[in-house]
Enzyme design. Structure first.
Site, short mmCIF file in Angstrom:
data_model
loop_
_atom_site.label_atom_id
_atom_site.label_comp_id
_atom_site.label_asym_id
_atom_site.label_seq_id
_atom_site.Cartn_x
_atom_site.Cartn_y
_atom_site.Cartn_z
N GLU A 1 0.82 -1.21 0.00
CA GLU A 1 0.00 0.00 0.00
C GLU A 1 0.86 1.27 0.00
O GLU A 1 0.43 2.32 -0.44
CB GLU A 1 -0.94 -0.02 1.23
CG GLU A 1 -2.21 0.76 1.03
CD GLU A 1 -3.27 0.48 2.10
OE1 GLU A 1 -3.00 -0.27 3.05
OE2 GLU A 1 -4.37 1.02 1.97
N HIS B 1 7.82 -26.89 0.36
CA HIS B 1 6.97 -27.90 -0.28
C HIS B 1 5.88 -27.25 -1.11
O HIS B 1 4.89 -27.89 -1.45
CB HIS B 1 6.33 -28.79 0.79
CG HIS B 1 7.35 -29.41 1.70
ND1 HIS B 1 7.94 -30.63 1.45
CD2 HIS B 1 7.94 -28.93 2.83
CE1 HIS B 1 8.82 -30.89 2.41
NE2 HIS B 1 8.84 -29.87 3.25
N LYS C 1 -13.07 2.13 -1.94
CA LYS C 1 -14.01 2.23 -0.81
C LYS C 1 -15.27 2.98 -1.25
O LYS C 1 -16.39 2.58 -0.93
CB LYS C 1 -13.35 2.98 0.36
CG LYS C 1 -12.28 2.20 1.11
CD LYS C 1 -11.73 3.05 2.26
CE LYS C 1 -10.57 2.37 2.98
NZ LYS C 1 -9.92 3.22 3.99
O1 PA5 Z 1 -3.05 1.91 6.00
C1 PA5 Z 1 -4.16 2.34 5.81
O2 PA5 Z 1 -4.41 3.54 5.85
C2 PA5 Z 1 -5.32 1.40 5.54
O3 PA5 Z 1 -4.93 0.11 5.28
C3 PA5 Z 1 -6.23 1.39 6.75
O4 PA5 Z 1 -5.57 0.83 7.84
C4 PA5 Z 1 -7.52 0.61 6.46
O5 PA5 Z 1 -8.11 1.02 5.25
C5 PA5 Z 1 -8.51 0.82 7.58
O6 PA5 Z 1 -8.77 2.18 7.75
P1 PA5 Z 1 -9.42 2.74 9.06
O7 PA5 Z 1 -8.49 2.44 10.18
O8 PA5 Z 1 -9.60 4.20 8.82
O9 PA5 Z 1 -10.72 2.01 9.23
#
Ligand code: PA5
Length: 419
Positions: free
Chosen positions: A275, A296, A408
């Protein structure tokens, strides 16, 4: 706390030392400017002032509940999963005092089973969302609250929930406040996937019985070493090699621990790496693995498939660990006699490293003498910093996730247009 060995890649890339040295110099500049930025994710780990409150809250939870369910997505869930794996029995997910479960996906079948089997009177639900607006987490909150309210009544149900979210108006806070559900602040300046060493990861860790001061200490030591050593630091080396090898077409990064307690760590790393780096048509694909299981499963591909991978092995000293392997009475298996299960794991670690090296696969080794809280804190900070510095080398912003945000919004739009 860990030893970082890049000598095998250096030997293989001997002709490219000039390239690597230039990338290392750029990595050192990036580390220098990071130090000057005083980022909250780093500053927070240099202090321990917030840990007393976390310890008090965790002690109260352990006294009152035998099961804790943590709801969240992405960093809000993977952080706690990754740290608590150090303490939990892999079969029961129990620390000895508390059983911890993590709920992230929205599979209706899983939710049905959870709702049917949970003992609400003995369970605390910790609902974590930095934004307070993640639809999966809000759905869990709403369904679990409704079930708990039915079983326990509104007043008691409110004492079985705790939310962690940013300290400003958002849907999760708006849900919690009128129901008298306690809310803890998620630091608004620390992004979801970088929040592992804040209350987000440390509260579940402390509930599981881990020493969160030692986790922070391990992280702080890595920050100190990285800022002190610059181009020769493990972080600079890892980031420079990742970037250089990706530029040469080795743009799959295989993080391969051997011990089960580090598999959730590899999954946490997959998220922060993917990410943070995957944007603007750039990226290095994370491929978490586990030894000796993947010997394996994926080893055939590693050795005989495309030469597009950079391997990071996380090895733990396993010599003499665990119980002796009993004799089977079969002469063909006599080589196992007088060895422990740890000796067998040690042999597999050695074999995987030797096989990859002999086949000229680029492999670096992160070795640990002991896997404890300090070492896990150190590994966590190492790979956070390595991600940030690799992003700087690639010219991308490690802290945003524009494509995820679009996804989202589309999911919510689908619900609106399909009533
Ligand atoms: O790293 C990030 O920003 C995302 O992976 C969030 O952790 C994830 O989308 C969850 O978001 P939130 O904590 O706002 O619910």
């Amino acid at each position: 706390m860990y030893h970082h060995d890049i000598s095998r890649v250096m030997t293989q890339a001997a002709g490219e030392n000039g390239v690597l040295n230039r990338v290392l110099a750029t990595a050192a500049e990036a580390i220098h400017s990071l130090q000057a930025q005083h980022l909250p994710v780093i500053e927070r780990c240099l202090k321990q002032g917030d840990l007393g409150d976390i310890e008090t809250i965790a002690a109260d939870i352990v006294n009152r509940f035998s099961t804790v369910v943590v709801c969240g997505m992405g960093g809000s869930s993977l952080s706690g999963k990754m740290l608590t794996a150090l303490a939990l029995n892999p079969l029961t997910q129990n620390s000895g005092k508390v059983r911890l479960a993590f709920l992230d996906n929205i599979d209706p079948a899983s939710m049905d089973m959870l709702l049917a089997s949970i003992d609400f009177a003995a369970t605390l639900f910790i609902v974590i969302s930095k934004s307070g607006g993640t639809v999966e987490t809000l759905t869990h909150m709403s369904m679990l609250w409704s079930a708990a309210e039915n079983k326990l009544g509104r007043d008691i149900a409110s004492t079985h929930f705790l939310v962690i979210t940013e300290p400003h108006d958002n849907p999760l806070r708006r849900f919690a406040a009128p129901r008298n559900i306690r809310a803890l602040d998620h630091d608004p300046d620390i992004g979801g996937r970088y929040a592992a060493l804040t209350v987000v990861g440390l509260l579940p860790a402390c509930i599981a019985g881990l020493n969160i001061r030692a986790i922070r200490k391990g992280a702080a030591d890595v920050i100190g070493n990285t800022f002190r050593d610059g181009a020769t630091s493990a972080v600079a080396q890892g980031a420079a090699l990742s970037h250089m090898l990706a530029e040469q077409g080795k743009n799959i990064c295989v993080l391969l621990p051997f011990c089960d307690r580090l598999l959730p760590f590899a999954m946490w790393h997959r998220q922060i790496w993917a990410e943070s780096l995957g944007k603007q048509s750039k990226g290095i694909t994370p491929a978490p693995a586990l030894g000796s299981v993947d010997q394996h499963s994926q080893l055939q591909l590693y050795l005989d498939g495309p030469r597009d991978k950079f391997f990071s092995l996380i090895l733990l000293d396993q010599h003499g660990k665990g119980a002796l392997i009993p004799s089977t009475g079969d002469a063909a298996l006599s080589y196992l006699e007088r060895h422990t299960i740890g000796d067998l794991m040690e042999a597999h670690q050695h074999a995987m490293l030797a096989t990859l090296t002999n086949q000229h696969c680029p492999v670096r080794v992160v070795s640990l003498a002991t896997l404890n809280e300090e070492a896990l804190g150190a590994l966590t900070m190492h790979f956070m910093l390595e991600t940030i510095i690799t992003a700087r080398l690639m010219g991308v912003d490690p802290f945003d996730q524009p494509a995820v945000e679009a996804g989202k919004k589309l999911a919510i739009q689908h619900l609106i247009t399909h009533p």
